[in-house]
Design an enzyme around this catalytic site. Structure first.
Site, PDB file in Angstrom:
ATOM      1  CB  SER A 314      -0.919   0.004   1.228  1.00  0.00           C
ATOM      2  OG  SER A 314      -1.627   1.223   1.330  1.00  0.00           O
ATOM      3  CD1 TRP A 317      -1.434   1.335  -6.066  1.00  0.00           C
ATOM      4  CD2 TRP A 317      -1.930   2.992  -4.655  1.00  0.00           C
ATOM      5  NE1 TRP A 317      -2.519   2.008  -6.581  1.00  0.00           N
ATOM      6  CE2 TRP A 317      -2.841   3.033  -5.734  1.00  0.00           C
ATOM      7  CE3 TRP A 317      -2.050   3.937  -3.639  1.00  0.00           C
ATOM      8  CZ2 TRP A 317      -3.857   3.972  -5.815  1.00  0.00           C
ATOM      9  CZ3 TRP A 317      -3.060   4.881  -3.728  1.00  0.00           C
ATOM     10  CH2 TRP A 317      -3.948   4.893  -4.807  1.00  0.00           C
ATOM     11  CG  HIS A 318      -0.104   5.892  -1.073  1.00  0.00           C
ATOM     12  ND1 HIS A 318      -0.509   4.694  -0.523  1.00  0.00           N
ATOM     13  CD2 HIS A 318      -1.164   6.728  -0.955  1.00  0.00           C
ATOM     14  CE1 HIS A 318      -1.746   4.809  -0.081  1.00  0.00           C
ATOM     15  NE2 HIS A 318      -2.174   6.027  -0.338  1.00  0.00           N
ATOM     16  N   GLY A 319       3.617   5.874  -3.923  1.00  0.00           N
ATOM     17  CA  GLY A 319       4.676   6.631  -4.571  1.00  0.00           C
ATOM     18  C   GLY A 319       5.982   5.873  -4.639  1.00  0.00           C
ATOM     19  CG  PHE A 469      -0.256   9.099  -5.186  1.00  0.00           C
ATOM     20  CD1 PHE A 469       1.128   9.250  -5.128  1.00  0.00           C
ATOM     21  CD2 PHE A 469      -1.043   9.682  -4.216  1.00  0.00           C
ATOM     22  CE1 PHE A 469       1.705   9.949  -4.099  1.00  0.00           C
ATOM     23  CE2 PHE A 469      -0.455  10.393  -3.179  1.00  0.00           C
ATOM     24  CZ  PHE A 469       0.918  10.529  -3.122  1.00  0.00           C
TER      25      PHE A 469
END
Length: 469
Positions: A314, A317-319, A469
């Protein structure tokens, strides 16, 4: 196009007129509208998006006879995301580990442009592939409907991440759907609420937060807390603004999008927070990563591993930065510790204490500050900066913080968060009370809101944070 721009308002007004007048052409209108909306970010990005969508559609319908096409679809989508979002991150990490200069790095750095919304549409495509493979949904035979599902412009750029069984059935009935004035009014209400969150709260908070984080090592201990508080509210009001506006646009078109935020800063635990923050991503991670790894079916040690792995993914996934990975790891550890603490409920007095309102208030306040600290890793430019701010936040003299003038504004934002909770959870009653107000007074309030929006629109406009994102 961004929702708070005049260009978008013109685009949506023209689309809605055609959508309302020509029922039988609604799917085609949405399909073309999605193309125009996404093309505004670049024709190259649109070409990539169309290619991946069509390829996934073909894989879905071919994997009944050739099951290996499922893995082709999975790998294609992951490869697309990894190439555009993580190539430079991986090369940079390799360079730091080995000390070797990667010759292709500079040319890639100048040529790779992150497609808008790639993380969101990739997760939506992956969930569709997996749901069809599991037999949870029957795939649509219409490529146009599939395109509209994947690219629906209100939720395309920053979610919510919709499942096939939530959106495609609505699209199947869209031609018969009667546009109701009550839904249009509610949609306009949600859109205006989101618009005000963005331009009246998130953007002004950014003007406080950005200079503080830009100080780097020069930031003081008190300023570290103010920056963390500020960014926590900035990202919430910014992202929930987009989600409210997306839901509002959906309502106007007669399409229901899922709720993505439920006043998360009133959570009393890490588990509750992730049920109320970015809800569509949280359930995606739960259903396709956590449960896919075994969930809680393979013993306590495996549960902890699955939780940590899911939250690390997670975070990534954000960056494409190690700060996001650390942020995800911290949240994973918080969830593990919370699960350990639940064993104390075997003691009757502990269970009763946790059910009391006093404990609830105390837990919310404590956990709010824990979440506030974690945002430092999300926003900082490096792990070093985040760690430096963390040390300063621990050493911070409480009296100095209480004297800081910005703390009053942070407290006001938290109170506004509480007000939002009551309005959202008692929406029907609030609406009835509002309609007891005389019509001339309500009309004056509407005019005032419009004037405030136009006035605030003159200032500096910031993109939505989750666009990156």
């Amino acid at each position: 196009m961004v929702f708070h721009s005049p260009n978008f308002w013109i685009f949506f007004a023209l689309l809605f007129i055609g959508y309302a007048l020509f029922r039988k052409a609604r799917i085609a209108i949405l399909a073309i509208g999605n193309v125009i909306f996404y093309a505004a970010s670049g024709w190259g990005m649109l070409a990539v998006f169309l290619f991946v969508t069509i390829a996934t559609f073909l894989c879905v319908h071919g994997m009944k006879k050739s099951r290996w096409l499922f893995w082709v679809g999975i790998l294609l989508n992951i490869a697309n995301l990894v190439f555009f979002k993580y190539t430079l991150f991986l090369l940079d990490t390799l360079k730091e580990i080995t000390g070797l200069s990667v010759g292709i790095y500079d040319s890639l750095a100048s040529s790779i442009i992150l497609p808008v919304g790639i993380s969101f549409y990739t997760f939506q495509l992956l969930s569709y592939l997996i749901d069809v493979r599991r037999g949870d949904i029957v795939p649509t035979t219409s490529l146009v409907r599939f395109w509209v599902y994947i690219s629906l412009f209100p939720q395309l750029v920053a979610g919510p991440i919709m499942r096939g069984d939530e959106l495609i059935p609505q699209l199947d009935e869209i031609q018969q759907k009667k546009l109701r004035w009550s839904e249009i009014k509610y949609g306009l209400f949600l859109f205006v609420v989101g618009l005000l969150k963005k331009i009246a709260l998130a953007d002004p908070i950014a003007e406080i937060v950005n200079p503080l984080f830009a100080k780097g090592d020069a930031i003081s201990s008190v300023e570290s807390w103010i920056a963390a508080y500020g960014f926590g509210f900035q990202i919430y009001y910014d992202f929930s603004a987009y989600s409210d506006m997306a839901m509002g646009l959906g309502c106007i078109l007669g399409i229901r999008l899922i709720l993505n935020f439920d006043t998360p800063y009133l959570s009393a635990s890490p588990t509750e927070f992730w049920k109320r923050w970015h809800i569509s991503l949280s359930r995606w991670i739960r259903d396709y990563i956590y449960i896919g790894l075994g969930g809680n079916r393979k013993g306590p040690i495996r549960v902890q591993f699955n939780l940590l792995a899911a939250m690390l993914i997670s975070g990534l996934w954000h960056g494409a930065m190690w700060t996001f990975v650390v942020w995800g790891g911290v949240h994973g550890l918080l969830q593990i510790v919370h699960k350990w603490s639940l064993k104390l409920n075997r003691l009757g007095w502990v269970e009763q204490l946790r059910k009391s309102k006093v404990y609830r208030v105390f837990a919310v306040l404590v956990f709010f500050h824990v979440i506030t600290w974690t945002w430092v890793f999300f926003r900082a430019q490096s792990i070093g900066q985040a760690w430096d701010m963390t040390v300063k936040m621990i050493q911070m003299p409480m009296l100095e913080l209480l004297k800081h003038p910005e703390l009053v504004w942070m407290a006001a934002l938290f109170l506004l968060h509480i007000v939002e909770y009551f309005i959202r959870h008692y929406e029907h009653k609030a609406s009835k009370l509002w309609h007891y107000v005389p019509f001339p007074v309500r009309s004056a309030a509407y005019v005032l809101i419009v004037l405030v929006i136009f006035y605030l629109q003159k200032g500096e406009a910031y993109d939505f944070i989750y666009f990156q994102f």
